[in-house]
Design a protein around this motif. Sequence first.
Motif, short mmCIF file in Angstrom:
data_model
loop_
_atom_site.label_atom_id
_atom_site.label_comp_id
_atom_site.label_asym_id
_atom_site.label_seq_id
_atom_site.Cartn_x
_atom_site.Cartn_y
_atom_site.Cartn_z
N ARG A 183 0.65 -0.89 -0.28
CA ARG A 183 0.29 -0.01 0.50
C ARG A 183 0.98 1.84 -0.01
NH1 ARG A 183 -2.92 -0.10 5.54
NH2 ARG A 183 -3.93 1.78 4.73
N ALA A 184 -0.32 2.05 -0.45
CA ALA A 184 0.78 3.53 -0.26
C ALA A 184 0.52 4.42 0.53
CB ALA A 184 1.45 3.98 -2.07
N GLN A 185 0.90 5.13 1.35
CA GLN A 185 0.28 6.33 2.35
C GLN A 185 1.31 7.94 2.34
OE1 GLN A 185 -0.71 4.47 6.41
NE2 GLN A 185 0.94 3.41 5.26
N THR A 186 0.08 8.61 1.92
CA THR A 186 1.18 9.92 2.25
C THR A 186 1.39 10.34 3.71
OG1 THR A 186 0.17 10.52 0.22
CG2 THR A 186 1.18 12.52 1.41
N VAL A 187 2.13 11.18 3.72
CA VAL A 187 2.74 11.61 5.31
C VAL A 187 2.85 13.63 5.01
CG1 VAL A 187 3.76 9.41 6.35
CG2 VAL A 187 5.50 11.08 5.00
N ARG A 188 2.52 13.97 5.54
CA ARG A 188 2.98 14.99 5.07
C ARG A 188 3.32 16.73 5.63
NH1 ARG A 188 -2.13 14.20 2.34
NH2 ARG A 188 -1.98 14.87 -0.30
N ARG A 189 3.62 15.26 7.40
CA ARG A 189 3.75 16.75 8.57
C ARG A 189 4.51 14.79 9.43
NH1 ARG A 189 -0.98 17.25 12.14
NH2 ARG A 189 -2.68 15.58 11.27
N LEU A 190 5.10 15.36 10.62
CA LEU A 190 5.51 14.60 11.53
C LEU A 190 4.79 13.98 11.81
CD1 LEU A 190 8.42 16.35 12.91
CD2 LEU A 190 9.24 14.61 11.40
N ALA A 191 3.68 14.43 12.36
CA ALA A 191 2.25 13.79 13.18
C ALA A 191 1.67 12.80 12.49
CB ALA A 191 1.42 13.78 13.94
N ASP A 192 2.36 12.59 11.27
CA ASP A 192 1.47 11.67 10.11
C ASP A 192 2.43 10.41 9.97
OD1 ASP A 192 -0.15 13.28 9.60
OD2 ASP A 192 1.04 13.90 7.47
N VAL A 193 3.67 10.33 10.63
CA VAL A 193 4.80 9.36 9.81
C VAL A 193 3.96 7.99 11.70
CG1 VAL A 193 6.71 8.12 10.46
CG2 VAL A 193 6.86 10.47 9.15
N GLY A 194 3.98 7.98 12.28
CA GLY A 194 4.10 7.23 13.85
C GLY A 194 2.38 6.48 13.02
N PRO A 195 1.28 6.96 12.68
CA PRO A 195 0.20 6.08 12.09
C PRO A 195 0.67 5.38 10.93
CG PRO A 195 -0.58 8.65 13.30
CD PRO A 195 1.17 8.41 13.38
N ALA A 196 1.20 6.57 9.97
CA ALA A 196 1.41 5.18 8.96
C ALA A 196 2.41 3.74 9.16
CB ALA A 196 1.81 6.11 7.36
N LEU A 197 3.46 4.63 10.09
CA LEU A 197 3.92 3.18 10.30
C LEU A 197 3.37 1.91 11.26
CD1 LEU A 197 7.20 4.24 11.59
CD2 LEU A 197 6.83 3.26 9.49
N THR A 198 3.00 2.54 11.85
CA THR A 198 1.79 1.42 12.45
C THR A 198 0.70 0.62 11.64
OG1 THR A 198 1.50 2.44 14.77
CG2 THR A 198 -0.23 1.12 14.02
N ARG A 199 0.26 1.19 11.20
CA ARG A 199 -0.75 0.83 9.91
C ARG A 199 0.05 -0.43 8.86
NH1 ARG A 199 -3.28 5.68 9.83
NH2 ARG A 199 -1.83 6.24 8.28
N ILE A 200 1.78 0.06 8.62
CA ILE A 200 2.42 -0.90 8.25
C ILE A 200 2.29 -2.35 8.55
CG2 ILE A 200 4.72 -1.13 7.17
CD1 ILE A 200 4.62 1.86 6.18
N ARG A 201 3.06 -2.33 10.09
CA ARG A 201 3.32 -3.11 10.85
C ARG A 201 2.10 -3.64 11.20
NH1 ARG A 201 5.91 -0.48 16.34
NH2 ARG A 201 6.05 -2.90 17.11
N THR A 202 0.97 -3.70 11.08
CA THR A 202 -0.41 -4.92 11.42
C THR A 202 -1.21 -5.37 10.20
OG1 THR A 202 -1.46 -2.45 11.00
CG2 THR A 202 -0.52 -2.77 13.22
#
Length: 202
Positions: A183-202
């Motif tokens: 999947r592809a996810q957009t991270v526009r700010r630092l606050a987006d990074v953590g949730p995006a990584l969590t979605r990859i891990r789960t």
Amino acid sequence: MDGDLDLDRTLERWSPGPSRRPETDDIVTRTWTAHRRAVCLVVDISGSMQGRAVALAAVAAAGVVLAADGKLEPAVIAFGAGVRVLQAQGVRRPPEELLSDIVALRGHGLTDLAAGLREASRQLAGAVADERLVVLLSDCRHTAGDEPAEALAGIDRLHVLVPLGGAEAEAAASALAARAGGRAQTVRRLADVGPALTRIRT
């Protein structure tokens, strides 16, 4: 309890009883499965990833390294016109040195995305794992080398984090990730990074 507490999912499934304490079956955890999954981080440091974009990519890569917490040692590579191996698969560098190199990355030059993906495949080839996963941090705007879609051999799953986004970058990232079951996810700010990584891990 093995792994890290997944608070959001635990709260979703927990129905408080008389003790108001969650039972063991109510608690949801998440872990990197080190013996089954081999991971390679691929960071785009080409000219289109200057400034804030490469900074976001570096923070996301550092986040994966920190989250692994010794349970998983991902290979880490950076690419532009060429490829630089920051941590080879199966070779653990001192975390402070690796993180220092990651956060010092700067964007410049052409984008040979296919070369980055092929190096990731080479890094993962010798790993004993059920799944060989690549996390690509890039806008996927290749300007040199072969078509990226032709360089996915040996990669079981590809997830892409797109710093800052943009219609062209998001479309290219989505198409490439889909070719390798990711999947592809957009991270526009630092606050987006953590949730995006969590979605990859789960």
